[in-house]
Design a protein around this motif. Structure first.
Motif, PDB file in Angstrom:
ATOM      1  N   ARG B  45      26.064 -27.275  67.285  1.00 51.23           N
ATOM      2  CA  ARG B  45      26.600 -26.156  66.510  1.00 51.23           C
ATOM      3  C   ARG B  45      27.832 -26.534  65.691  1.00 51.23           C
ATOM      4  N   ASN B  48      26.965 -27.598  61.662  1.00 52.82           N
ATOM      5  CA  ASN B  48      27.055 -26.679  60.512  1.00 52.82           C
ATOM      6  C   ASN B  48      28.198 -25.680  60.708  1.00 52.82           C
ATOM      7  N   LEU B  50      29.060 -23.676  63.018  1.00 49.63           N
ATOM      8  CA  LEU B  50      29.010 -22.419  63.766  1.00 49.63           C
ATOM      9  C   LEU B  50      30.128 -22.444  64.808  1.00 49.63           C
ATOM     10  N   ASN B  73      29.792 -22.920  53.099  1.00 54.00           N
ATOM     11  CA  ASN B  73      28.528 -22.228  52.840  1.00 54.00           C
ATOM     12  C   ASN B  73      27.558 -23.124  52.073  1.00 54.00           C
ATOM     13  N   ARG B  76      26.138 -25.511  54.566  1.00 53.75           N
ATOM     14  CA  ARG B  76      25.179 -24.856  55.463  1.00 53.75           C
ATOM     15  C   ARG B  76      23.825 -24.661  54.789  1.00 53.75           C
ATOM     16  N   ALA B  77      23.850 -24.450  53.469  1.00 56.22           N
ATOM     17  CA  ALA B  77      22.590 -24.272  52.749  1.00 56.22           C
ATOM     18  C   ALA B  77      21.735 -25.536  52.803  1.00 56.22           C
ATOM     19  N   PHE B  81      18.825 -24.536  60.618  1.00 57.59           N
ATOM     20  CA  PHE B  81      19.190 -24.414  62.026  1.00 57.59           C
ATOM     21  C   PHE B  81      18.160 -23.539  62.726  1.00 57.59           C
ATOM     22  N   PHE B  83      17.203 -21.677  66.318  1.00 60.68           N
ATOM     23  CA  PHE B  83      17.885 -21.222  67.528  1.00 60.68           C
ATOM     24  C   PHE B  83      16.915 -21.081  68.703  1.00 60.68           C
ATOM     25  N   ASN B  87      16.096 -15.612  66.504  1.00 59.57           N
ATOM     26  CA  ASN B  87      16.991 -14.875  65.606  1.00 59.57           C
ATOM     27  C   ASN B  87      16.382 -14.570  64.250  1.00 59.57           C
ATOM     28  N   LEU B  88      15.107 -14.209  64.232  1.00 59.62           N
ATOM     29  CA  LEU B  88      14.540 -13.703  62.984  1.00 59.62           C
ATOM     30  C   LEU B  88      15.136 -12.328  62.709  1.00 59.62           C
ATOM     31  N   TYR B  89      15.128 -11.930  61.416  1.00 61.10           N
ATOM     32  CA  TYR B  89      15.676 -10.616  61.078  1.00 61.10           C
ATOM     33  C   TYR B  89      14.606  -9.553  61.334  1.00 61.10           C
ATOM     34  N   LEU B 100      14.689 -14.732  51.799  1.00 59.20           N
ATOM     35  CA  LEU B 100      16.013 -14.134  51.571  1.00 59.20           C
ATOM     36  C   LEU B 100      17.038 -15.147  51.058  1.00 59.20           C
ATOM     37  N   ALA B 101      17.237 -16.226  51.824  1.00 57.51           N
ATOM     38  CA  ALA B 101      18.273 -17.189  51.450  1.00 57.51           C
ATOM     39  C   ALA B 101      17.965 -17.889  50.117  1.00 57.51           C
ATOM     40  N   ILE B 105      20.774 -17.254  47.447  1.00 58.02           N
ATOM     41  CA  ILE B 105      21.718 -18.364  47.294  1.00 58.02           C
ATOM     42  C   ILE B 105      21.303 -19.308  46.178  1.00 58.02           C
ATOM     43  N   ARG B 149      11.663 -20.659  57.939  1.00 57.15           N
ATOM     44  CA  ARG B 149      12.853 -20.095  57.303  1.00 57.15           C
ATOM     45  C   ARG B 149      13.902 -21.174  57.098  1.00 57.15           C
TER      46      ARG B 149
END
Lengths: 232, 246
Positions: B45, B48, B50, B73, B76-77, B81, B83, B87-89, B100-101, B105, B149
């Motif tokens: 962690r 990146n 975190l 940022n 991180r792009a 990562f 998990f 941790n999907l939305y 999304l990203a 971005i 993702r």
């Protein structure tokens, strides 16, 4: 001749109860109650959102004033806030309609409570969501806007409904500064007729109940429509 | 690609990373293992940010993480990562989770982002789930979407933090297959895992940690056949034959 429950005082004044002297005069009665509630509801939603976001800011210079304001407002009776706005706003900004001072008071008061609901909602979203979004390179406001808030707001709907039902009922306090909403109209008619307080106040109690119930039903429908956890 | 030089990190008084020196080269697949609480998750962690480091130097993809001017940022792009808990939305469909990203971005047009996302979904074998919501998927499927993702930003490094630990046994295989594929495609990967089969098959190097220290660092065949450190020997015994280890 005296009936136990004389309905004619209601039927005779029904239009006055509903819309006051409108359209020949200003809006009053239920119409004004709804107007105050809806406008304050919208304003306090955004007010609460802004206050809530400010109060979880990373910067102490932003966070502490927001928290101080929230606690100040929450520590005062609503009636006091209504008086403050009624006397203070015209003193600061010149003539302001009573309706608007009441809307300001209700919005500020409800915003303070709303902001805490919003903070709780944001805290309730698992940390993993923020971490996942952050790790894709999203900036912190983007994480809040695209990931945290959409989930948090849905979870907050029941608390919002609570708050807004309170708000609808709180509009009745506006009668104290002469705003002719439902309670004010009822006291006027009561003073004029002198003989039917039971009928009049039972009637407006029912009207308040119907307004609140309609709102809670609407929000239940909204809750179902917005539910995204379809598989649970 | 990733360089740790004398990195330390504390949680209050707990010394979670103790003088870490580690060098990951481009295209390398590094497996990090160790008992729970050993600092391996914290280690991955930090890459990146975190978890920020307290001391030492950490350079990732040529950017110095201890330098305040580094745009974190942006870095991180470039790093995917994955998990343990996926941790999907949950409020977004599978396809929107992935796009999304890139849309927000990289400013890629929606249509193009969706085409890329479909390619990735096909690669992880979930093309038909594009419009499903995460909670409608099994754990293994969710984790494969999470990998897609992570890949959607076309990262130069992929990090996996115990990607199979929250999965039912029969779903572990499908996730590991996707990861093996990725490893063979030449992606630089750091994987915290206890899946020793995966480590043996695709890892170039295995790092064993305990108490925030790297105790052993070896190619998988050496690590599994001839572990040097006593703690590593003990750990492997427990991992391979949990019932008879005491």
């Amino acid at each position: 001749m005296e009936h136990f429950f004389n309905i004619s005082v209601i039927t005779d004044n029904f239009t006055y109860f509903m819309i006051g002297r409108f359209p020949h005069g200003p809006l009053g009665g239920v119409g004004l109650t709804l107007y105050l509630a809806v406008v304050s509801c919208i304003l306090s939603f955004f007010g609460g959102l802004i206050l809530g976001l400010l109060s979880v800011s990373r910067f102490p210079a932003v966070r502490y004033p927001a928290l101080a304001f929230i606690n100040l407002v929450r520590g005062m009776p609503l009636l006091m806030v209504i008086f403050w706005m009624y006397f203070l706003l015209p003193a600061l900004f010149g003539k302001i309609a009573e309706n608007n001072t009441v809307i300001m008071a209700l919005s500020l008061f409800t915003s303070a409570y709303m902001s805490r609901i919003i903070v709780a909602g944001i805290d309730g979203i698992p940390k993993g969501q923020t971490e996942a979004a952050t790790s894709t390179g999203l900036k912190s406001w983007q994480v809040m806007y695209y990931i945290v808030l959409p989930q948090a707001l849905r979870n907050m709907i029941p608390s919002f409904v609570n708050q807004f039902v309170s708000l609808i009922k709180d509009t009745s306090l506006a009668f104290i500064v002469g705003v002719s909403e439902l309670t004010h109209v009822a006291t006027q008619i009561n003073n004029r007729t002198m003989a039917f307080p039971t009928e009049i106040f039972a009637f407006i109690a029912i009207v308040y109940f119907i307004l609140c119930f309609a709102f809670t039903s609407l929000s239940r429908w909204l809750e179902r429509r917005l539910s995204w956890s379809k598989a649970i | 690609m990733i360089i740790f030089k004398g990195v330390h990190k504390w949680f209050k008084t707990l010394h979670v990373l103790n003088n870490i020196d580690l060098h990951v080269t481009p295209g390398e697949v590094l497996v990090v293992c160790g008992p729970s609480g050993s600092g391996k998750s914290t280690l991955i962690r930090t890459i990146n940010q975190l978890e920020p480091i307290n001391e030492g130097t950490l350079i990732v993809d040529g950017m110095d993480l201890s330098d305040k001017k580094t745009d974190i940022n942006k870095l991180r792009a470039e790093i995917g990562f994955v998990f343990q808990q996926f941790n999907l939305y949950p409020h977004l469909s599978v396809i929107n989770n992935i796009t999304l990203a890139p849309i927000k971005i990289r400013n890629i047009p929606k249509k193009e982002a969706e085409e890329q996302a479909m390619e990735l979904l096909t690669r992880v074998g979930l093309a038909e789930k594009r419009d499903a919501y995460p909670l409608q998927l099994s754990g293994g499927q969710q984790q494969r979407v999470a990998i897609a993702r992570g890949l959607a930003m076309k990262p130069r490094i992929m990090l996996f933090d115990e990607p199979t630990s929250a999965l039912d046994p029969e779903m572990i295989g499908e996730v590991l297959e996707v990861m093996k594929d990725l490893a063979r495609s030449g992606m630089t990967m750091v994987v915290v895992t206890h899946e020793m089969g995966f480590a043996r098959e695709v890892a170039h190097r295995v790092v064993f940690m305990d108490y925030g220290v790297i105790l052993e660092e070896a190619p998988p065949e050496d690590f599994f056949m001839r572990p040097q450190h006593e703690r590593a020997q003990q750990f492997l015994r427990q991992l391979l034959t949990p019932m008879q280890s005491q």
